[in-house]
Motif scaffolding. Structure first.
Motif, PDB file in Angstrom:
ATOM      1  N   THR A  25      27.831  32.476  24.587  1.00 31.91           N
ATOM      2  CA  THR A  25      29.234  32.138  24.386  1.00 31.91           C
ATOM      3  C   THR A  25      30.122  32.972  25.303  1.00 31.91           C
ATOM      4  N   VAL A  26      29.808  34.248  25.438  1.00 28.19           N
ATOM      5  CA  VAL A  26      30.567  35.125  26.334  1.00 28.19           C
ATOM      6  C   VAL A  26      30.404  34.647  27.773  1.00 28.19           C
ATOM      7  N   ASP A  27      29.195  34.261  28.160  1.00 26.30           N
ATOM      8  CA  ASP A  27      28.961  33.754  29.512  1.00 26.30           C
ATOM      9  C   ASP A  27      29.786  32.496  29.777  1.00 26.30           C
ATOM     10  N   LYS A  28      29.834  31.624  28.780  1.00 28.85           N
ATOM     11  CA  LYS A  28      30.602  30.386  28.915  1.00 28.85           C
ATOM     12  C   LYS A  28      32.092  30.689  29.059  1.00 28.85           C
ATOM     13  N   LEU A  29      32.593  31.606  28.242  1.00 25.72           N
ATOM     14  CA  LEU A  29      34.006  31.973  28.328  1.00 25.72           C
ATOM     15  C   LEU A  29      34.328  32.661  29.639  1.00 25.72           C
ATOM     16  N   ALA A  30      33.424  33.504  30.123  1.00 20.73           N
ATOM     17  CA  ALA A  30      33.643  34.171  31.405  1.00 20.73           C
ATOM     18  C   ALA A  30      33.712  33.141  32.524  1.00 20.73           C
ATOM     19  N   GLY A  31      32.873  32.126  32.451  1.00 20.36           N
ATOM     20  CA  GLY A  31      32.915  31.054  33.440  1.00 20.36           C
ATOM     21  C   GLY A  31      34.227  30.301  33.393  1.00 20.36           C
ATOM     22  N   ARG A  32      34.738  30.076  32.192  1.00 21.64           N
ATOM     23  CA  ARG A  32      36.018  29.375  32.047  1.00 21.64           C
ATOM     24  C   ARG A  32      37.152  30.207  32.627  1.00 21.64           C
ATOM     25  N   VAL A  33      37.118  31.514  32.372  1.00 24.95           N
ATOM     26  CA  VAL A  33      38.140  32.403  32.915  1.00 24.95           C
ATOM     27  C   VAL A  33      38.073  32.403  34.439  1.00 24.95           C
ATOM     28  N   LYS A  34      36.859  32.485  34.960  1.00 25.39           N
ATOM     29  CA  LYS A  34      36.666  32.501  36.409  1.00 25.39           C
ATOM     30  C   LYS A  34      37.181  31.196  37.029  1.00 25.39           C
ATOM     31  N   GLU A  35      36.875  30.074  36.380  1.00 28.95           N
ATOM     32  CA  GLU A  35      37.335  28.778  36.879  1.00 28.95           C
ATOM     33  C   GLU A  35      38.864  28.703  36.877  1.00 28.95           C
ATOM     34  N   ASN A  36      39.472  29.123  35.779  1.00 25.90           N
ATOM     35  CA  ASN A  36      40.938  29.082  35.686  1.00 25.90           C
ATOM     36  C   ASN A  36      41.594  30.008  36.700  1.00 25.90           C
ATOM     37  N   PHE A  37      41.023  31.177  36.874  1.00 27.24           N
ATOM     38  CA  PHE A  37      41.583  32.122  37.849  1.00 27.24           C
ATOM     39  C   PHE A  37      41.473  31.546  39.264  1.00 27.24           C
ATOM     40  N   GLY A  38      40.353  30.903  39.557  1.00 26.04           N
ATOM     41  CA  GLY A  38      40.184  30.264  40.853  1.00 26.04           C
ATOM     42  C   GLY A  38      41.178  29.136  41.064  1.00 26.04           C
ATOM     43  N   GLU A  39      41.475  28.399  40.004  1.00 25.10           N
ATOM     44  CA  GLU A  39      42.444  27.316  40.099  1.00 25.10           C
ATOM     45  C   GLU A  39      43.853  27.859  40.324  1.00 25.10           C
ATOM     46  N   ILE A  40      44.184  28.928  39.621  1.00 27.61           N
ATOM     47  CA  ILE A  40      45.521  29.525  39.761  1.00 27.61           C
ATOM     48  C   ILE A  40      45.727  30.075  41.165  1.00 27.61           C
ATOM     49  N   THR A  41      44.702  30.733  41.696  1.00 24.09           N
ATOM     50  CA  THR A  41      44.833  31.366  43.005  1.00 24.09           C
ATOM     51  C   THR A  41      44.510  30.416  44.152  1.00 24.09           C
ATOM     52  N   GLY A  42      43.983  29.235  43.850  1.00 23.64           N
ATOM     53  CA  GLY A  42      43.628  28.286  44.896  1.00 23.64           C
ATOM     54  C   GLY A  42      42.308  28.610  45.562  1.00 23.64           C
ATOM     55  N   ASN A  43      41.471  29.397  44.898  1.00 19.45           N
ATOM     56  CA  ASN A  43      40.182  29.805  45.441  1.00 19.45           C
ATOM     57  C   ASN A  43      39.104  28.822  44.949  1.00 19.45           C
ATOM     58  N   ASP A  44      38.722  27.895  45.844  1.00 19.53           N
ATOM     59  CA  ASP A  44      37.750  26.866  45.462  1.00 19.53           C
ATOM     60  C   ASP A  44      36.376  27.450  45.147  1.00 19.53           C
ATOM     61  N   ARG A  45      35.972  28.489  45.856  1.00 20.27           N
ATOM     62  CA  ARG A  45      34.668  29.098  45.622  1.00 20.27           C
ATOM     63  C   ARG A  45      34.602  29.697  44.224  1.00 20.27           C
ATOM     64  N   LEU A  46      35.648  30.395  43.828  1.00 22.71           N
ATOM     65  CA  LEU A  46      35.691  31.021  42.508  1.00 22.71           C
ATOM     66  C   LEU A  46      35.716  29.957  41.412  1.00 22.71           C
ATOM     67  N   ARG A  47      36.445  28.888  41.657  1.00 19.66           N
ATOM     68  CA  ARG A  47      36.510  27.804  40.681  1.00 19.66           C
ATOM     69  C   ARG A  47      35.127  27.167  40.507  1.00 19.66           C
TER      70      ARG A  47
END
Length: 58
Positions: free
Chosen positions: A10-32
């Motif tokens: 569950t923590v791994d899944k949430l970390a992935g969601r955070v990483k995806e959202n942060f990538g979307e906010i910053t425009g970083n396609d690799r991070l998303r």
């Protein structure tokens, strides 16, 4: 599935969601993309654990 494994997945899944959202906010396609991949890996692990539990009759 043991509680500790369930919590870790569950923590791994949430970390992935955070990483995806942060990538979307910053425009970083690799991070998303990494975030999405992390979420998929966590879901696959959770499904594998559920399958093992079903086979064992839990």
């Amino acid at each position: 599935m043991s509680t500790s494994k369930k919590a870790k997945h569950t923590v791994d899944k949430l970390a992935g969601r955070v990483k995806e959202n942060f990538g979307e906010i910053t425009g970083n396609d690799r991070l998303r993309a990494e975030g999405k991949a992390d979420q998929v890996k966590a879901r696959v692990k959770m499904s594998g654990e559920r399958l093992k539990d079903a086979v064992r009759g839990r």
